[in-house]
Design a protein around this motif. Structure first.
Motif, PDB file in Angstrom:
ATOM      1  N   GLY A   1      74.306  15.956  33.451  1.00 39.24           N
ATOM      2  CA  GLY A   1      75.576  15.625  34.417  1.00 39.24           C
ATOM      3  C   GLY A   1      75.441  16.023  35.880  1.00 39.24           C
ATOM      4  N   VAL A   2      74.958  17.257  35.977  1.00 34.01           N
ATOM      5  CA  VAL A   2      73.977  18.061  37.349  1.00 34.01           C
ATOM      6  C   VAL A   2      73.210  16.786  37.856  1.00 34.01           C
ATOM      7  CG1 VAL A   2      72.756  19.080  37.942  1.00 34.01           C
ATOM      8  CG2 VAL A   2      73.899  19.683  35.783  1.00 34.01           C
ATOM      9  N   ASP A   3      74.158  16.793  39.423  1.00 37.26           N
ATOM     10  CA  ASP A   3      73.420  15.751  40.819  1.00 37.26           C
ATOM     11  C   ASP A   3      72.346  16.365  41.212  1.00 37.26           C
ATOM     12  OD1 ASP A   3      73.668  14.933  42.704  1.00 37.26           O
ATOM     13  OD2 ASP A   3      75.668  14.788  43.714  1.00 37.26           O
ATOM     14  N   VAL A   4      71.523  14.882  41.174  1.00 33.81           N
ATOM     15  CA  VAL A   4      70.162  16.013  41.673  1.00 33.81           C
ATOM     16  C   VAL A   4      69.905  14.499  42.634  1.00 33.81           C
ATOM     17  CG1 VAL A   4      69.058  16.178  39.482  1.00 33.81           C
ATOM     18  CG2 VAL A   4      69.494  13.560  39.404  1.00 33.81           C
ATOM     19  N   THR A   5      71.071  13.974  43.028  1.00 35.92           N
ATOM     20  CA  THR A   5      70.728  12.946  44.255  1.00 35.92           C
ATOM     21  C   THR A   5      70.086  13.474  45.650  1.00 35.92           C
ATOM     22  OG1 THR A   5      73.354  12.395  43.802  1.00 35.92           O
ATOM     23  CG2 THR A   5      72.165  11.741  46.237  1.00 35.92           C
ATOM     24  N   GLU A   6      70.188  14.525  45.861  1.00 35.01           N
ATOM     25  CA  GLU A   6      69.051  15.316  46.859  1.00 35.01           C
ATOM     26  C   GLU A   6      68.062  15.510  46.555  1.00 35.01           C
ATOM     27  OE1 GLU A   6      70.696  18.284  48.976  1.00 35.01           O
ATOM     28  OE2 GLU A   6      70.025  18.919  50.375  1.00 35.01           O
ATOM     29  N   LYS A   7      67.698  15.630  44.734  1.00 33.84           N
ATOM     30  CA  LYS A   7      66.429  16.046  44.768  1.00 33.84           C
ATOM     31  C   LYS A   7      65.613  15.090  44.587  1.00 33.84           C
ATOM     32  CE  LYS A   7      64.265  17.511  40.080  1.00 33.84           C
ATOM     33  NZ  LYS A   7      64.328  18.192  38.883  1.00 33.84           N
ATOM     34  N   TYR A   8      66.053  13.701  44.320  1.00 36.51           N
ATOM     35  CA  TYR A   8      65.343  12.518  43.695  1.00 36.51           C
ATOM     36  C   TYR A   8      65.261  11.679  45.048  1.00 36.51           C
ATOM     37  CZ  TYR A   8      65.563  13.448  39.173  1.00 36.51           C
ATOM     38  OH  TYR A   8      64.927  14.507  38.287  1.00 36.51           O
ATOM     39  N   LEU A   9      66.142  11.300  46.436  1.00 43.41           N
ATOM     40  CA  LEU A   9      66.695  10.682  47.017  1.00 43.41           C
ATOM     41  C   LEU A   9      66.345  11.884  48.279  1.00 43.41           C
ATOM     42  CD1 LEU A   9      69.790   8.477  46.935  1.00 43.41           C
ATOM     43  CD2 LEU A   9      67.399   8.289  45.995  1.00 43.41           C
ATOM     44  N   GLY A  10      65.742  12.974  48.176  1.00 42.81           N
ATOM     45  CA  GLY A  10      65.574  13.808  49.886  1.00 42.81           C
ATOM     46  C   GLY A  10      67.035  13.283  50.682  1.00 42.81           C
ATOM     47  N   LYS A  11      66.757  13.329  51.997  1.00 43.83           N
ATOM     48  CA  LYS A  11      67.136  13.121  53.324  1.00 43.83           C
ATOM     49  C   LYS A  11      67.897  12.027  52.972  1.00 43.83           C
ATOM     50  CE  LYS A  11      63.143  11.020  55.571  1.00 43.83           C
ATOM     51  NZ  LYS A  11      62.263  11.388  56.267  1.00 43.83           N
TER      52      LYS A  11
END
Lengths: 182, 398
Positions: free
Chosen positions: B79-89
């Motif tokens: 449930g940890v937000d990994v949006t930035e990790k995977y989608l970057g900018k």
């Protein structure tokens, strides 16, 4: 082990290269579930800025680029004879094509001319969606990439490539339903 | 190495290259920008096309693709937000300030319940993996709001016209803007050519300008030994190229004088110079580029316009001596006038300001430096002399 002559090796290598670089330049996200309504018109609507938030203004396309892209979309779709008419910015169309620009690299014609080999390449990735205006449903869509690496091509060519690919992919999808051209 | 080994090595290399090009699968939850939440998914991120390809939902094979701009958040299995990790900018975009970004869990739960109750929503249909995608999954995007963006651009509109300030006369004229096809919501900038067309600063603000003034010239350098400073006058003619740049032609006459200790004399003792009147004038003709600068944030047309210019030209030196001499043996008196002229190449540069009293009339204050290029004149290196000018005049713009 069987010996291969040089022609075989070159052919195999070329085949591998084609397999690796000759992939389609788009990914369909929403495919047609049924053919489009016959004799309908389409309008090209807004092409929005969906670039990363930190993209500097000077690294974004201009109105002129967007105008050119819309013109190319209209031209390429018209060539496929899918719709009875294709208009830009029409208020009451049967279908509307809208888009979001996700990636844009203007590139440098000078660098392409001097160095080539992909240096100074221009690239754009655009998410395009075709909406049935009566139902409000997206009937077709995908992400399209266009690039220009040739030293003799203008950067705008990438928009033309994207427009061609969209028209081609829509036409291809329609053919599954035995679509008859207008 | 035999050819067959080269072939196999090439094949292996290319296979590895292609294989590594495929993104590894990731597991977790995808939250779309319309609030829909897809739990227990396995997906791949295809950066080339800016899409996320869902390959499994709850262990069932599917093939669904979502564009990056449809993704609100990605959560991993914990449930940890990994949006930035995977989608970057692409995790943050201008046009999609979706609240789900900040509160993925709670709003996603609401979305999930909404999803269950909505008749128009259908869960992604498992496929055999051959279909490109499952249709109708992007229905809601049609109702997505247009981006929260800057106010509508003034360029937009098919038959729009725009008032453009065109001159220092403060007159306004309506310039028709070529038809555009931009749609509300589009916030693209315009290109430089169009900016030049529309921005007042790029306009030619006047057709031509004239400056007339008096100057005080100060010659320096060995070449001008014996010459003192003096008043003169001059005129400029300017033709604007843009509002910032103009072509400038200048003609000025510098009233330099001979030093008091300078004079002619005769070696012959029978001749006495009774009186002599020596004058030295320098006429300069030059062509230059003149650049204007002013406070762009301030009043328009500006009241104070600074300028500097640089160019080249020629300086014509005229010497005139009127000598009255007496022959001591005959007591005869005669008056002789001697003239000479020589021209040198000059480099001109200057800086000044126009203080405008009205849009077309003002006062000019300027200082200039002319470099007189004298050539070697017998020396080993080129020789230079300098003429400094202080100028006060008036300017008129037409």
């Amino acid at each position: 082990m069987k010996n291969y002559n040089s022609k075989t090796i070159v052919f195999a290598f070329a085949l591998l290269m084609l397999a690796s670089v000759g992939c389609s330049r788009y990914a369909i996200t929403t495919d047609l579930e049924e053919p489009l309504h016959a004799g309908t018109g389409m309008s090209i609507g807004a092409i929005l800025d969906d670039l990363p938030a930190d993209t500097p203004e000077e690294n974004k396309p201009t109105y002129e680029n967007i105008d050119y892209f819309k013109e190319q979309l209209a031209e390429q779709i018209e060539k496929k004879d899918i719709f009875a008419g294709v208009l830009v910015g029409h208020d009451n169309p049967d279908y509307e094509l809208t888009g979001s620009i996700l990636e844009y690299k203007k590139g440098s014609g000078f660098m392409r001319f001097i160095f080539g080999m992909g240096i100074g390449a221009a690239k754009v990735t655009i998410s395009l969606t075709l909406t049935d205006k009566k139902t409000g449903e997206i009937v077709f869509g995908g992400n399209y990439t266009g690039s220009v690496t040739s030293e003799f091509s203008k950067g705008d060519k990438m928009f033309e490539n994207v427009a061609k690919d969209f028209a081609k992919s829509l036409d291809k999808s329609l053919k599954k339903y035995g679509w008859k051209k207008n | 190495m035999s050819k067959s080994r080269v072939f196999i090595a090439t094949l292996a290399f290319m296979t590895c290259l292609i294989a590594t090009g495929f993104p590894a699968g990731k597991n977790g939850t995808i939250i779309l920008d319309d609030g829909r939440r897809i739990d227990d998914t396995e997906y791949k991120i295809v950066k080339m096309y800016k899409i996320i390809e869902v390959v499994k939902i709850e262990g069932v094979a599917v093939k669904i693709k979502y564009s990056f701009n449809r993704i609100s958040a990605l959560l991993d299995e914990d449930g940890v937000d990994v949006t930035e990790k995977y989608l970057g900018k692409y995790a943050v975009r201008k046009s999609s300030p979706n609240p789900n970004k900040t509160k993925p869990t709670s709003e996603a739960s609401e979305a999930k319940s909404a999803k269950a109750s909505s008749p128009t929503e259908s869960p992604p249909t498992p496929t055999d993996g051959n279909e490109a995608t499952t249709a109708r999954q992007e229905t809601e995007i049609a109702d997505a709001p247009t981006p929260a963006s800057s106010p509508p651009d003034t360029l937009r509109g098919d038959s729009e016209s725009e008032t453009v300030r065109t001159g220092l006369h403060e007159s306004e004229q309506t310039t028709p803007i070529p038809a555009r096809r931009n749609t509300p919501g589009e916030t693209w900038r315009t290109d430089r050519a169009r900016q030049r067309q529309l921005r007042p600063s790029y306009q030619r603000l006047w057709n031509f300008g004239i400056r007339v003034g008096s100057n005080f010239s100060i010659p320096t350098g060995q070449f001008y030994d014996g010459i003192t400073s003096g008043p003169g006058f001059g005129a400029d003619f300017m033709v604007p190229i843009t509002h910032e740049l103009a072509f400038r032609g200048t003609v000025s006459k510098s009233g330099m004088k001979w030093d008091d200790n300078f004079g002619f004399f005769f070696d012959d003792p029978t001749i006495t110079i009774v009186a002599q009147d020596n004058s030295f004038n320098a006429t300069r003709i030059s062509a230059a580029a003149e650049y204007y600068f002013y406070n762009r944030e301030g009043e328009f047309p500006p009241k104070v316009v600074g300028f500097f210019y640089s160019g080249l030209g020629a300086i014509v030196h005229d010497i005139t001596s009127t000598i009255t001499a007496r022959d001591n043996t005959t007591s005869q008196v005669a008056t002789v006038t001697v003239t000479d002229s020589f021209t040198e190449f000059i480099l001109v540069t200057g800086v000044g300001a126009d203080l405008m009293f009205s849009p077309s009339f003002g006062l000019e204050v300027a200082g200039t430096m002319d470099i007189v290029v004298l050539g070697s004149k017998g020396a080993s290196t080129p020789q230079y002399a300098y003429v400094f000018d202080l100028r006060l005049g008036v300017i008129s713009l037409f």
